[in-house]
Motif scaffolding. Structure first.
Motif, PDB file in Angstrom:
ATOM      1  N   THR A 146     125.916  44.781  78.330  1.00  0.00           N
ATOM      2  CA  THR A 146     126.581  43.755  79.141  1.00  0.00           C
ATOM      3  C   THR A 146     126.024  43.679  80.560  1.00  0.00           C
ATOM      4  O   THR A 146     126.544  42.953  81.387  1.00  0.00           O
ATOM      5  N   GLY A 197     122.129  42.842  78.596  1.00  0.00           N
ATOM      6  CA  GLY A 197     122.895  41.632  78.881  1.00  0.00           C
ATOM      7  C   GLY A 197     123.051  40.692  77.695  1.00  0.00           C
ATOM      8  O   GLY A 197     123.658  39.638  77.834  1.00  0.00           O
ATOM      9  N   SER A 423     130.167  33.712  85.702  1.00  0.00           N
ATOM     10  CA  SER A 423     130.394  35.104  85.310  1.00  0.00           C
ATOM     11  C   SER A 423     129.372  35.996  85.989  1.00  0.00           C
ATOM     12  O   SER A 423     128.202  36.024  85.608  1.00  0.00           O
ATOM     13  N   ALA A 424     129.813  36.706  87.011  1.00  0.00           N
ATOM     14  CA  ALA A 424     128.881  37.512  87.797  1.00  0.00           C
ATOM     15  C   ALA A 424     128.538  38.806  87.087  1.00  0.00           C
ATOM     16  O   ALA A 424     127.382  39.138  86.892  1.00  0.00           O
ATOM     17  N   GLU A 425     129.585  39.563  86.696  1.00  0.00           N
ATOM     18  CA  GLU A 425     129.290  40.846  86.059  1.00  0.00           C
ATOM     19  C   GLU A 425     130.023  41.064  84.745  1.00  0.00           C
ATOM     20  O   GLU A 425     129.698  41.986  84.028  1.00  0.00           O
ATOM     21  N   HIS A 426     130.998  40.255  84.402  1.00  0.00           N
ATOM     22  CA  HIS A 426     131.790  40.512  83.201  1.00  0.00           C
ATOM     23  C   HIS A 426     131.192  39.950  81.919  1.00  0.00           C
ATOM     24  O   HIS A 426     131.602  40.322  80.824  1.00  0.00           O
ATOM     25  N   GLY A 427     130.226  39.059  82.049  1.00  0.00           N
ATOM     26  CA  GLY A 427     129.581  38.515  80.857  1.00  0.00           C
ATOM     27  C   GLY A 427     130.314  37.309  80.287  1.00  0.00           C
ATOM     28  O   GLY A 427     131.240  36.760  80.895  1.00  0.00           O
ATOM     29  N   VAL A 428     129.908  36.914  79.089  1.00  0.00           N
ATOM     30  CA  VAL A 428     130.409  35.695  78.456  1.00  0.00           C
ATOM     31  C   VAL A 428     131.387  36.029  77.329  1.00  0.00           C
ATOM     32  O   VAL A 428     132.483  35.473  77.255  1.00  0.00           O
TER      33      VAL A 428
ATOM     34  N   LYS B 184     124.102  38.734  91.139  1.00  0.00           N
ATOM     35  CA  LYS B 184     124.796  39.066  89.895  1.00  0.00           C
ATOM     36  C   LYS B 184     125.038  37.784  89.125  1.00  0.00           C
ATOM     37  O   LYS B 184     125.603  36.839  89.660  1.00  0.00           O
ATOM     38  N   ASP B 185     124.645  37.762  87.866  1.00  0.00           N
ATOM     39  CA  ASP B 185     124.811  36.566  87.050  1.00  0.00           C
ATOM     40  C   ASP B 185     124.660  36.960  85.589  1.00  0.00           C
ATOM     41  O   ASP B 185     123.548  37.117  85.100  1.00  0.00           O
ATOM     42  N   ASN B 186     125.773  37.173  84.899  1.00  0.00           N
ATOM     43  CA  ASN B 186     125.727  37.568  83.492  1.00  0.00           C
ATOM     44  C   ASN B 186     126.189  36.427  82.604  1.00  0.00           C
ATOM     45  O   ASN B 186     127.302  36.413  82.097  1.00  0.00           O
ATOM     46  N   THR B 187     125.316  35.455  82.430  1.00  0.00           N
ATOM     47  CA  THR B 187     125.670  34.275  81.639  1.00  0.00           C
ATOM     48  C   THR B 187     124.580  34.015  80.606  1.00  0.00           C
ATOM     49  O   THR B 187     123.815  33.058  80.702  1.00  0.00           O
ATOM     50  N   GLY B 188     124.524  34.887  79.609  1.00  0.00           N
ATOM     51  CA  GLY B 188     123.546  34.699  78.535  1.00  0.00           C
ATOM     52  C   GLY B 188     122.281  35.510  78.731  1.00  0.00           C
ATOM     53  O   GLY B 188     122.204  36.335  79.635  1.00  0.00           O
ATOM     54  N   CYS B 190     118.711  36.955  79.647  1.00  0.00           N
ATOM     55  CA  CYS B 190     118.003  36.931  80.924  1.00  0.00           C
ATOM     56  C   CYS B 190     116.601  36.371  80.715  1.00  0.00           C
ATOM     57  O   CYS B 190     115.640  37.116  80.528  1.00  0.00           O
TER      58      CYS B 190
END
Lengths: 468, 468
Positions: A146, A197, A423-428, B184-188, B190
């Protein structure tokens, strides 16, 4: 299905399999957003067993949900309601394979908790610098899958920046051994960064090589009162220009959120003469024993006080005081819960835009629901704000929570104006795939789908997560 | 082909197209390993023009070779001998789009030279911390596409670690705008990390958001005499434990290589009382003006001298002395060239294994060719050694060079014993795809091929590079 379970049992033994009521804790996420069902929780003990389980599932076209400590904020590690998804728990892959204080590397299996990884590093006089609230339960596989962030991202980066190598069981049951310990390696596409991720949708991470850093020998923590987010950002740039290498954390808290903590958390005391509109918690640390960190901290704070960027400040004089100051920050979620119903947004914007974002998002929410109480806090130095909203005083909690999507949409619209992320750090996970088309659509989502199709053509890895 | 050239000319105008003899400098790599041919060098001026050129080429199924400063060490940016590959020069995409000293970001187009990027950062009182010998010519697009390393990787990472966002023209002509400035950007998945290091085989990088750091205000450089690589590593761990944040570079040089520099480079002088078996150049730097860096350096060196880890050391007393010390390191390649024929290996191993690797690789080469002179130097703190071999004294250069593959194989066999990489920072390009099956075969190469097929199904992007 009974045949599949039988085949899996042949791989992991009856010790490695849970069914019936035993699967319930694995079927619900800890936020209790989703209540799923699974025919079996499989608990293999080795990478080889994981590979064989995946092969068996792939042959039966059975969907797999990899699970670590089950601490996802977005329902990323639990099965859906269909009762067809197998939960693959990595908890028994819990060996520390190697630690090397010269290379500053830790080779570790997916099921080790983050806390245990930190402890192993400390025993070798090193630091594994990733730290999040759930570190007692969260496991390394999930941390990596993640791309977890946390308080120390500012200095050491996200999980992505701390991974040198990976071992992954692919959706067809092949094992990719990419457990390299190299600081430089330009030999083809960087696969490890694709798995970091990807939230279990491309394969099962079974082990990782993590970067360590030398253990800090001097630490200083200060709590500062500021007039608002603009002053907080001003203070941040002062510390950044001074010595970014020493800045371990820089956390923002609103006066509202601090009020909740002081009201609800037993023993919480503000170490300042009076409440302020906002606060900053800053931590400096260095492995150098004589770096003069205290003097550096005092110097920056004195200048900031003189120039009225900071209105008051307290420096911790002991480990106990440091812990107490951090507790004011760490208890924000708990205090919010005690205060009433709340809606959470884990968003990011460019660092320079944080103050304008906080102002605009607060106004947007207040317009939507008069009396709503904005409780922004978090990693201002990373541009990552937990922009939480508390129900209006005296309002009905259920009524408030029924408006959660309207609130999230209002916040996200402002995030978008500032070129930020939903979503900065928590994911989708399962909570936010519906946002992907709007935020990451066109060429980007098209590429993601093509990669998913190329690596997991059967679509068996964590279906329903990340991609809409 | 004439039709294709006509279509391209309609996109870029005649100013944006070179044909005939004008294409020659673009058809040969600077090491002169490969002498290719191209029907046209296309020089678009905007991302939109790049996209249209790629669309036209994709429709005609015409292969494209993206080219930046043409400084590849592995023939990665030049066309093959077929005369069918279009060279796509990014040189005219040379605008700095944005620089933000608070966010510490630089948004920049692919054709800006690394030197110009560094200068732009310096003018904003920041540092773009990537530095390589070819920085006057190398362009940002190539730096990112090849995941360039260099002297400061130790502290700031490779190019990969310095990229926050990318703009890429995909093989079908779509533009992916991933120019985000988020920490920080956890959207799918990388995607940017997939393009970094893909050497132009997955798309054309047209712009990037790069991380900056505050400009150092104190810098110290020392040259140390040591008995060999073991002592050099010992000294490295001392600096690392002391204050890794301050260590900007830590470079190893052999006595043999230093001898070549002192013999062939005009004005080169050893600032020590006598020659040594090996040397270390260490640079410390910090943005903090009063960090006591000099005292820290002296303290580590005194302890190392007392414990006979270091046998002699000189600290630069001026900018001129710092430059002179760095010159002893930077002129290694030139001095080797003056001394005679040489074979180059850009390899890496885990940091702790560098001394054993140098001993074993030297022995393997001496066994292969008696009298051969090993000239290992480079980034010991990253485990990245340029393990170069000079012809035996008095031997025939052509005879020596004819054995280049045998020498490289002997070195690589030792690299493999130490779990290393056959290409640390130079990439694969056209020189090394033949090694991929042996080193990165099985599941790993299979994944790379699937990704290539998914993103560039027509195989038009930089064919013949990276993948065998």
């Amino acid at each position: 299905m009974p045949e599949l379970i039988e085949s899996i049992t042949r791989v992991v033994g009856s010790r490695g399999l849970l069914t019936g009521a035993d699967t319930e804790p694995y079927s619900e996420d800890w936020r209790r957003l989703y209540h799923g069902r699974t025919p079996a929780v499989v608990r293999p003990a080795t990478t080889q067993e994981v590979a064989e389980v995946v092969r068996v599932c792939a042959a039966a076209n059975a969907p797999i949900v990899p699970q670590g400590g089950n601490t996802s904020m977005v329902g990323g590690a639990t099965p859906d309601e269909s009762g067809t998804q197998i939960v693959l728990s990595l908890a028994r892959l819990n060996r520390i394979r190697d630690i090397d204080p010269t290379d500053l590397t830790l080779t570790i299996e997916a099921g080790v908790t983050l806390k245990a990884a930190q402890t192993a590093a400390a025993e070798a006089d090193c630091l594994f610098p990733l730290s999040i609230s759930s570190e007692g339960s969260a496991e390394i596989g999930g941390i990596v899958a993640t791309n977890a962030g946390g308080n120390n991202t500012l200095r050491y980066g996200n999980a992505r920046d701390l991974v040198l190598g990976l071992e992954v069981v692919l959706p067809d049951g092949q094992v990719w051994n990419g457990l390299r310990r190299l600081r430089k390696d330009n030999t083809g596409y960087c696969l490890r960064q694709l798995f970091v991720g990807s939230e279990g949708t491309l394969g099962v991470i079974t082990a990782a090589v993590l970067k360590l850093v030398p253990r800090p020998r001097e630490t200083e923590v200060a709590l500062c009162a500021v007039s608002g987010p603009e002053a907080a950002l001003n203070l941040f740039t002062r510390f950044q220009a001074h010595d970014p290498g020493a800045m371990q954390a820089f956390e923002y808290m609103s006066g509202t959120g601090m009020g909740f903590v002081l009201r609800h958390i037993p023993g919480a005391v503000l170490p300042l003469s009076q409440p302020a509109p906002a606060y900053v918690l800053v931590e400096l640390a260095t492995p150098r024993p004589d770096a003069g960190l205290r003097a550096a901290l005092e110097q920056v704070l004195e200048a900031a006080l003189t120039q009225e960027v900071v209105t008051d400040a307290a420096i911790a004089e002991s480990e106990a005081q440091r812990t107490a100051m951090w507790r004011l920050r760490e208890e924000h979620s708990e205090a919010q819960k005690q205060e009433g119903a709340s809606v959470k947004n884990d968003v990011s914007v460019p660092v320079s835009k944080v103050p304008a974002f906080i102002r605009a998002a607060t106004a947007a929410c207040e317009k939507l629901i008069p009396g709503i109480r904005a409780v922004p806090f978090g990693h201002i130095g990373d541009g990552n704000i937990h922009f939480n909203l508390e129900q209006p005083e005296g309002s009905d909690g259920a009524w408030f929570l029924a408006q959660d999507h309207a609130i999230m949409d209002a916040v996200n619209e402002v995030v978008r104006q500032f070129d930020g992320s939903f979503s900065a750090e928590h994911g989708v996970g399962r909570l936010k795939p519906y946002l992907m088309a709007h935020w990451r659509g066109g060429a980007e989502l098209d590429l993601m789908r093509r990669i998913k199709q190329a690596i997991d053509p059967g679509g068996i890895m964590n279906p329903g997560k990340v991609l809409p």
